[in-house]
Design an enzyme around this catalytic site. Structure first.
Site, PDB file in Angstrom:
ATOM      1  N   ASP A   7     -28.509  63.897   1.671  1.00 39.20           N
ATOM      2  CA  ASP A   7     -28.490  64.410   3.040  1.00 39.20           C
ATOM      3  C   ASP A   7     -29.060  65.822   3.156  1.00 39.20           C
ATOM      4  O   ASP A   7     -29.307  66.494   2.154  1.00 39.20           O
ATOM      5  CB  ASP A   7     -27.056  64.356   3.609  1.00 39.20           C
ATOM      6  CG  ASP A   7     -25.990  64.799   2.610  1.00 39.20           C
ATOM      7  OD1 ASP A   7     -26.348  65.455   1.620  1.00 39.20           O
ATOM      8  OD2 ASP A   7     -24.817  64.485   2.830  1.00 39.20           O
ATOM      9  N   ASN A  63     -12.478  63.751   5.445  1.00 41.89           N
ATOM     10  CA  ASN A  63     -12.275  62.662   6.422  1.00 41.89           C
ATOM     11  C   ASN A  63     -12.778  61.319   5.882  1.00 41.89           C
ATOM     12  O   ASN A  63     -12.930  60.368   6.639  1.00 41.89           O
ATOM     13  CB  ASN A  63     -12.975  62.997   7.748  1.00 41.89           C
ATOM     14  CG  ASN A  63     -14.489  63.117   7.581  1.00 41.89           C
ATOM     15  OD1 ASN A  63     -15.019  62.946   6.485  1.00 41.89           O
ATOM     16  ND2 ASN A  63     -15.177  63.411   8.672  1.00 41.89           N
ATOM     17  N   HIS A 121     -15.759  60.803   4.473  1.00 45.74           N
ATOM     18  CA  HIS A 121     -17.198  60.540   4.567  1.00 45.74           C
ATOM     19  C   HIS A 121     -17.847  60.516   3.185  1.00 45.74           C
ATOM     20  O   HIS A 121     -17.345  61.101   2.231  1.00 45.74           O
ATOM     21  CB  HIS A 121     -17.909  61.523   5.520  1.00 45.74           C
ATOM     22  CG  HIS A 121     -18.064  62.919   5.035  1.00 45.74           C
ATOM     23  ND1 HIS A 121     -18.053  64.012   5.883  1.00 45.74           N
ATOM     24  CD2 HIS A 121     -18.269  63.445   3.803  1.00 45.74           C
ATOM     25  CE1 HIS A 121     -18.246  65.117   5.195  1.00 45.74           C
ATOM     26  NE2 HIS A 121     -18.377  64.806   3.934  1.00 45.74           N
ATOM     27  N   GLU A 161     -20.267  59.591   8.624  1.00 43.01           N
ATOM     28  CA  GLU A 161     -19.000  60.033   9.197  1.00 43.01           C
ATOM     29  C   GLU A 161     -18.182  58.840   9.690  1.00 43.01           C
ATOM     30  O   GLU A 161     -18.720  57.750   9.934  1.00 43.01           O
ATOM     31  CB  GLU A 161     -19.289  60.971  10.382  1.00 43.01           C
ATOM     32  CG  GLU A 161     -19.955  62.291   9.986  1.00 43.01           C
ATOM     33  CD  GLU A 161     -18.994  63.321   9.414  1.00 43.01           C
ATOM     34  OE1 GLU A 161     -18.171  62.983   8.539  1.00 43.01           O
ATOM     35  OE2 GLU A 161     -19.068  64.497   9.829  1.00 43.01           O
TER      36      GLU A 161
HETATM   37  C1  F6R Z   1     -23.071  66.508   0.350  1.00 38.73           C
HETATM   38  C2  F6R Z   1     -22.362  65.303   0.734  1.00 38.73           C
HETATM   39  C3  F6R Z   1     -20.959  65.346   1.226  1.00 38.73           C
HETATM   40  C4  F6R Z   1     -20.013  66.031   0.250  1.00 38.73           C
HETATM   41  C5  F6R Z   1     -18.592  66.044   0.807  1.00 38.73           C
HETATM   42  C6  F6R Z   1     -17.635  66.761  -0.117  1.00 38.73           C
HETATM   43  O1  F6R Z   1     -24.381  66.203  -0.081  1.00 38.73           O
HETATM   44  O2  F6R Z   1     -22.941  64.278   0.638  1.00 38.73           O
HETATM   45  O3  F6R Z   1     -20.528  64.025   1.463  1.00 38.73           O
HETATM   46  O4  F6R Z   1     -20.043  65.360  -0.973  1.00 38.73           O
HETATM   47  O5  F6R Z   1     -18.578  66.672   2.054  1.00 38.73           O
HETATM   48  O6  F6R Z   1     -17.986  68.118  -0.162  1.00 38.73           O
HETATM   49  P1  F6R Z   1     -17.290  69.107  -1.189  1.00 38.73           P
HETATM   50  O7  F6R Z   1     -17.698  68.669  -2.541  1.00 38.73           O
HETATM   51  O8  F6R Z   1     -17.860  70.463  -0.838  1.00 38.73           O
HETATM   52  O9  F6R Z   1     -15.833  69.015  -0.976  1.00 38.73           O
END
Ligand code: F6R
Length: 250
Positions: free
Chosen positions: A67, A136, A138, A143
């Site tokens: 992403d 959440n 994701h 999302e």
């Molecule tokens: C980022 C991504 C997100 C993160 C998720 C957890 O490329 O794909 O899904 O993996 O938001 O983020 P952290 O590791 O910062 O808790």
């Protein structure tokens, strides 16, 4: 589904790095799907250390990231391209032209999404996909929603994600409200998936994703039906998982 319970973040990172390095050693031309965020930083650090020691090489590897924020240039220090270069690509022997992150600056975002899907398919799909887990539930920026979205798409970030990610920006107002994310189809088509989750802040998401029903309101729950998915989590992240029958303590 295999669930490894690791002592802490450090042990979780080592376990994930071991699995990724085994993948690259066994198939040096692997296509790796990669994530950003806090979770994979130590995993990338360990892999980079092993490259520096000449124990591992990414010279033939191709990567495709999950992403990117809409509107952030590759030079913006909160863009995911900047993150990947700083935390991983600049520290290993990969050919930069084999690294791919969606363009947050594309003027035609729909066309960018379609060409990202074509790129993934042109690479022959993903051998190993590394995922973090949003609070959440994701994965990438898929999302919570009423349905799963299959292809790469533009997404409105939820309040929960904006709240979780504001720690990286000067203020909440600076957090982009939209992003481009790989969809669930290419994530699920990866031959192997490694999910990493650390800390109490992930405990509810881990329990909902891996201990509940398959539900697009918890996007990671779809991983339960992937034939080769490994969750590497620490004790805190696993502390609310209702059924521990698949847990292997390492
Ligand atoms: C980022 C991504 C997100 C993160 C998720 C957890 O490329 O794909 O899904 O993996 O938001 O983020 P952290 O590791 O910062 O808790």
């Amino acid at each position: 589904m295999i669930i490894y319970e690791c002592e802490d973040y450090r042990a979780m990172s080592r376990r994930a790095a071991n699995i990724i390095s085994a993948q690259v050693i066994l198939k040096p031309t692997s296509v790796l799907g990669l994530a950003t965020g806090s979770s994979p930083i130590s995993t990338y650090g360990l892999l980079a250390d092993w490259v520096a020691r000449k124990d591992l090489s990414f010279a033939q590897v191709k990567t495709i990231n999950l992403d990117e924020y809409k509107g952030l240039s590759p030079e913006h220090d909160q863009s995911y391209r900047y993150f990947m270069n700083k935390n991983f690509f600049n520290r290993i022997d990969i050919d930069m032209k084999n690294t791919h992150v969606p363009s947050g600056l594309a003027t035609d975002l729909e066309a960018e999404c379609r060409s990202y899907d074509a790129l993934i398919e042109g690479l022959g799909g993903i051998d190993l996909q590394l995922l973090g887990l949003g609070r959440n539930g994701h994965i990438g920026f898929n999302e919570p929603a009423d349905t799963f979205t299959l292809g790469t798409h533009v997404v409105d970030l939820t309040e929960s994600t904006i709240e979780a990610n504001k720690r990286f920006f000067a203020s909440e107002d600076d957090v982009p409200r939209q992003a481009i994310t790989m969809g669930v189809k290419h994530i699920m088509q990866a031959h192997r998936i490694v999910v990493i989750a650390s800390g109490l802040s992930k405990a509810d998401a881990v329990a909902a994703a891996f201990g509940g029903c398959l539900d697009p309101h918890v996007p990671a729950s779809i991983l339960q039906v992937h034939p080769n998915c490994i969750l590497c989590a620490d004790k805190e992240a696993l502390s609310k998982l209702p059924d521990r029958s698949a847990v292997i303590t390492v």
